[in-house]
Design a protein around this motif. Structure first.
Motif, mmCIF file in Angstrom:
data_model
loop_
_atom_site.group_PDB
_atom_site.id
_atom_site.type_symbol
_atom_site.label_atom_id
_atom_site.label_comp_id
_atom_site.label_asym_id
_atom_site.label_seq_id
_atom_site.Cartn_x
_atom_site.Cartn_y
_atom_site.Cartn_z
ATOM 1 N N LEU A 73 -49.752 11.482 -32.722
ATOM 2 C CA LEU A 73 -50.957 10.882 -33.282
ATOM 3 C C LEU A 73 -51.657 9.942 -32.301
ATOM 4 C CD1 LEU A 73 -49.620 10.082 -36.843
ATOM 5 C CD2 LEU A 73 -51.087 11.993 -36.152
ATOM 6 N N ASN A 74 -51.009 9.666 -31.169
ATOM 7 C CA ASN A 74 -51.551 8.786 -30.134
ATOM 8 C C ASN A 74 -51.872 7.403 -30.707
ATOM 9 O OD1 ASN A 74 -52.234 8.159 -27.527
ATOM 10 N ND2 ASN A 74 -54.343 8.878 -27.707
ATOM 11 N N GLN A 75 -50.919 6.852 -31.454
ATOM 12 C CA GLN A 75 -51.088 5.539 -32.046
ATOM 13 C C GLN A 75 -49.884 4.676 -31.721
ATOM 14 O OE1 GLN A 75 -51.738 6.027 -36.205
ATOM 15 N NE2 GLN A 75 -53.790 6.854 -35.951
ATOM 16 N N SER A 76 -50.064 3.380 -31.856
ATOM 17 C CA SER A 76 -48.952 2.458 -31.669
ATOM 18 C C SER A 76 -49.052 1.340 -32.703
ATOM 19 C CB SER A 76 -48.968 1.871 -30.255
ATOM 20 O OG SER A 76 -50.136 1.103 -30.071
ATOM 21 N N HIS A 77 -47.974 0.646 -32.881
ATOM 22 C CA HIS A 77 -47.921 -0.484 -33.798
ATOM 23 C C HIS A 77 -48.569 -1.677 -33.101
ATOM 24 C CE1 HIS A 77 -46.135 -3.677 -36.272
ATOM 25 N NE2 HIS A 77 -46.104 -2.743 -37.210
ATOM 26 N N PRO A 78 -49.242 -2.567 -33.838
ATOM 27 C CA PRO A 78 -49.904 -3.716 -33.194
ATOM 28 C C PRO A 78 -48.948 -4.612 -32.414
ATOM 29 C CG PRO A 78 -50.649 -3.494 -35.470
ATOM 30 C CD PRO A 78 -49.552 -2.492 -35.276
ATOM 31 N N ASP A 79 -47.679 -4.665 -32.790
ATOM 32 C CA ASP A 79 -46.716 -5.523 -32.096
ATOM 33 C C ASP A 79 -46.025 -4.820 -30.927
ATOM 34 O OD1 ASP A 79 -47.267 -7.553 -33.878
ATOM 35 O OD2 ASP A 79 -45.660 -6.976 -35.253
ATOM 36 N N ASP A 80 -46.345 -3.549 -30.693
ATOM 37 C CA ASP A 80 -45.698 -2.800 -29.610
ATOM 38 C C ASP A 80 -46.251 -3.207 -28.251
ATOM 39 O OD1 ASP A 80 -44.093 -1.382 -31.303
ATOM 40 O OD2 ASP A 80 -45.310 0.440 -31.272
ATOM 41 N N LEU A 81 -45.390 -3.222 -27.285
ATOM 42 C CA LEU A 81 -45.775 -3.428 -25.903
ATOM 43 C C LEU A 81 -45.770 -2.048 -25.242
ATOM 44 C CD1 LEU A 81 -46.375 -5.269 -23.484
ATOM 45 C CD2 LEU A 81 -43.913 -5.406 -23.119
ATOM 46 N N VAL A 82 -46.914 -1.607 -24.751
ATOM 47 C CA VAL A 82 -47.042 -0.269 -24.195
ATOM 48 C C VAL A 82 -47.002 -0.355 -22.676
ATOM 49 C CG1 VAL A 82 -48.510 1.764 -24.037
ATOM 50 C CG2 VAL A 82 -48.397 0.476 -26.161
ATOM 51 N N ILE A 83 -46.092 0.397 -22.081
ATOM 52 C CA ILE A 83 -45.973 0.482 -20.627
ATOM 53 C C ILE A 83 -46.252 1.924 -20.243
ATOM 54 C CG2 ILE A 83 -44.452 0.232 -18.652
ATOM 55 C CD1 ILE A 83 -42.884 -1.822 -20.318
ATOM 56 N N LEU A 84 -47.324 2.138 -19.505
ATOM 57 C CA LEU A 84 -47.699 3.488 -19.103
ATOM 58 C C LEU A 84 -46.981 3.839 -17.810
ATOM 59 C CD1 LEU A 84 -51.529 3.312 -19.813
ATOM 60 C CD2 LEU A 84 -49.732 4.262 -21.252
ATOM 61 N N LEU A 85 -46.271 4.940 -17.827
ATOM 62 C CA LEU A 85 -45.559 5.428 -16.654
ATOM 63 C C LEU A 85 -46.333 6.579 -16.046
ATOM 64 C CD1 LEU A 85 -41.950 5.472 -18.144
ATOM 65 C CD2 LEU A 85 -42.977 3.743 -16.681
ATOM 66 N N PRO A 86 -46.280 6.724 -14.715
ATOM 67 C CA PRO A 86 -46.979 7.864 -14.102
ATOM 68 C C PRO A 86 -46.306 9.160 -14.515
ATOM 69 C CG PRO A 86 -45.682 6.702 -12.468
ATOM 70 C CD PRO A 86 -45.617 5.898 -13.733
ATOM 71 N N ARG A 87 -47.119 10.181 -14.758
ATOM 72 C CA ARG A 87 -46.581 11.481 -15.143
ATOM 73 C C ARG A 87 -46.031 12.179 -13.925
ATOM 74 N NH1 ARG A 87 -49.867 14.226 -19.861
ATOM 75 N NH2 ARG A 87 -50.370 12.380 -21.047
#
Length: 102
Positions: A73-87
């Motif tokens: 769904l490409n969603q996250s929780h408001p309290d989540d910390l998102v770390i984008l990793l290179p593909r």
């Protein structure tokens, strides 16, 4: 003289021939590379099978289900910390690419 020539011929081909010692070491190195590739692919398959087993209805892991739902769904929780990793970069095809060379 003929005997020495015959022995030299067979000795040379024993080392450098199509089925000689040099070819043997080359084949052994290819087998070692293929074995390491097989081990890597086997490990990846086992990891995928383990993750797939966690999504089966009889053994559903709520954390993994939530992870997959958020990814789809490409969603996250408001309290989540998102770390984008290179593909991982996939081999790119150069055929039919109009932007190539610009």
């Amino acid at each position: 003289m003929i005997g020495v020539s015959v022995v030299a011929y067979f000795a040379y081909h024993t080392v450098h021939g199509d089925r000689g010692l040099v070819a043997l070491t080359h084949l052994q190195s290819e087998v070692a590379r293929a074995q390491s590739t097989l081990d890597q692919v086997r490990g990846e398959r086992e990891e995928l099978e383990r993750r797939a087993s966690l999504l089966r209805p009889d053994n559903l892991d709520p954390d993994l289900l939530e992870e997959r739902a958020r990814a789809v769904l490409n969603q996250s929780h408001p309290d989540d910390l998102v770390i984008l990793l290179p593909r991982r970069s996939a081999p790119q095809s150069t055929q039919g690419n109009p932007d190539q060379g610009r």
